[in-house]
Design an enzyme around this catalytic site. Structure first.
Site, PDB file in Angstrom:
ATOM      1  N   HIS A   1     -92.066 -26.643  -5.044  1.00  0.00           N
ATOM      2  CA  HIS A   1     -93.212 -27.434  -5.520  1.00  0.00           C
ATOM      3  C   HIS A   1     -94.370 -26.507  -5.925  1.00  0.00           C
ATOM      4  O   HIS A   1     -95.481 -26.605  -5.394  1.00  0.00           O
ATOM      5  CB  HIS A   1     -93.670 -28.426  -4.457  1.00  0.00           C
TER       6      HIS A   1
ATOM      7  N   GLY B   1     -97.061 -38.083 -20.991  1.00  0.00           N
ATOM      8  CA  GLY B   1     -98.491 -38.058 -20.734  1.00  0.00           C
ATOM      9  C   GLY B   1     -99.049 -36.670 -20.944  1.00  0.00           C
ATOM     10  O   GLY B   1     -98.587 -35.919 -21.806  1.00  0.00           O
TER      11      GLY B   1
ATOM     12  N   ARG C   1     -93.655 -46.229 -20.999  1.00  0.00           N
ATOM     13  CA  ARG C   1     -93.768 -47.684 -20.937  1.00  0.00           C
ATOM     14  C   ARG C   1     -93.963 -48.274 -22.323  1.00  0.00           C
ATOM     15  O   ARG C   1     -93.585 -49.411 -22.587  1.00  0.00           O
ATOM     16  CB  ARG C   1     -94.930 -48.083 -20.021  1.00  0.00           C
TER      17      ARG C   1
ATOM     18  N   ARG D   1     -92.292 -36.058  -9.203  1.00  0.00           N
ATOM     19  CA  ARG D   1     -92.228 -36.236  -7.762  1.00  0.00           C
ATOM     20  C   ARG D   1     -90.777 -36.521  -7.397  1.00  0.00           C
ATOM     21  O   ARG D   1     -90.026 -37.101  -8.180  1.00  0.00           O
ATOM     22  CB  ARG D   1     -93.112 -37.394  -7.292  1.00  0.00           C
TER      23      ARG D   1
ATOM     24  N   GLU E   1     -90.025 -33.751   1.026  1.00  0.00           N
ATOM     25  CA  GLU E   1     -90.627 -32.417   1.154  1.00  0.00           C
ATOM     26  C   GLU E   1     -91.324 -32.245   2.509  1.00  0.00           C
ATOM     27  O   GLU E   1     -91.934 -33.199   3.009  1.00  0.00           O
ATOM     28  CB  GLU E   1     -91.639 -32.204   0.032  1.00  0.00           C
TER      29      GLU E   1
END
Length: 315
Positions: free
Chosen positions: A280, A154, A176, A233, A262
């Site tokens: 992060h 993306g 996908r 993530r 986290e």
């Protein structure tokens, strides 16, 4: 009269000051649950949160006038999208605002793990480097000519690919569906991509559907000379399986900016020498933060003006 908005996480002071110019700002909240809502929240028409925080059905239902959920950043995985849709609540995020920052950080982790930069730093600090005649770190493969697999091509993944081209890497991806606008090698499964790749970068948007997508089988396919980098993530990677793979040499190393629980990080990960851990911070650049704030403010302005959101998330 200013519209009322609820701010779940603590946000930068400069941003909060700008918000207070137009809105009555309530919060931050100690936790994202109905009982933690501040006084006056029943009048709130917008909720400001982060994708990594839970915005569940109970919290949504505790805000009877809520019409907009605005996420600071790109993640929306914590939002109960079905409940929001049922209530007719709009959802916005930061779109591509932090994509360049995250992509460059991903390449930093690729370099750090594949070229063993943190280990080299520790080697020097420990006084082990005596020149090349006594002890030196073992040679490792470079990046040129190696295969970079990107899970999620993306806004972030496509930028990672362009940066990897400058390192003369061969690039493949799994999405996908195939992207006709991209010249890179498409793999119709994540397992197939991992089997092909030398380095696997996770940049897919986190959701319930891809929880633990990178599991023991994917790590085994990546192989003993392979490296994993995750800037998506933590839920996208089975952390127990990753620890086992790193401990047993199933893969060579990993670079992680995100984790399953986290801010708690597994002691098993912290004990390993073949993993690079960062807190992060892939989007923690001045440019990315400024851009995210502008998009958030833009989403709010458009919403209260009755205009389409600049960065909507389909429900």
């Amino acid at each position: 009269m200013k519209p009322t908005i609820v701010m779940v996480p603590r946000m930068p002071e400069a941003l909060v000051a700008r918000l207070r110019e137009r809105y009555t700002v309530l919060g931050p909240m100690e936790r994202s649950t109905p009982e933690a809502l501040p006084a006056g929240a029943a009048d709130a028409e917008a909720l400001l949160t982060m994708g990594s925080l839970s915005t569940g059905a109970a919290l949504i239902e505790a805000l009877p006038k809520l019409r907009l959920i605005c996420c600071y950043g790109t993640g929306v995985e914590g939002v109960d999208r079905a409940r929001a849709k049922a209530r007719g609540i709009a959802l916005g995020n930061a779109g591509e605002a932090n994509a360049a920052s995250v992509a460059e950080f991903a390449m930093g982790l690729v370099l750090a793990t594949a070229r063993r930069i943190p280990q080299a730093d520790r080697f020097v600090r420990a006084g082990r480097w005596k020149g090349n005649s006594v002890e030196r770190m073992p040679a490792v493969p470079g990046l040129a000519g190696r295969r970079l697999g990107i899970y999620g091509l993306g806004a972030i993944g496509s930028r990672i690919a362009r940066r990897a081209e400058a390192f003369e890497m061969e690039i493949g991806y799994h999405n996908r569906s195939r992207r006709a606008d991209m010249p890179y090698r498409y793999h119709d499964s994540l397992l197939g991509l991992a089997d092909w790749a030398d380095i696997l970068v996770v940049s897919a948007r986190a959701s319930a559907e891809n929880r633990h997508a990178v599991d023991a089988a994917v790590l085994e396919a990546l192989g003993p000379r392979g490296h994993l980098v995750n800037v998506s993530r933590g839920i996208a990677v089975d952390e127990e399986a990753l620890c086992a793979a790193l401990e047993a040499g199933v893969i060579a190393g990993a670079g992680l900016d995100v984790y399953e629980n986290e801010p708690q990080i597994s002691d098993r990960l912290k004990a390993l020498d073949n993993v690079v851990l960062t807190p992060h911070i892939a989007a923690a650049s001045d440019s990315a933060q400024a851009a995210q704030q502008e998009v958030l403010l833009g989403n709010l302005r458009a919403f209260f003006a009755g205009e389409p959101l600049p960065s909507p998330v389909p429900l």
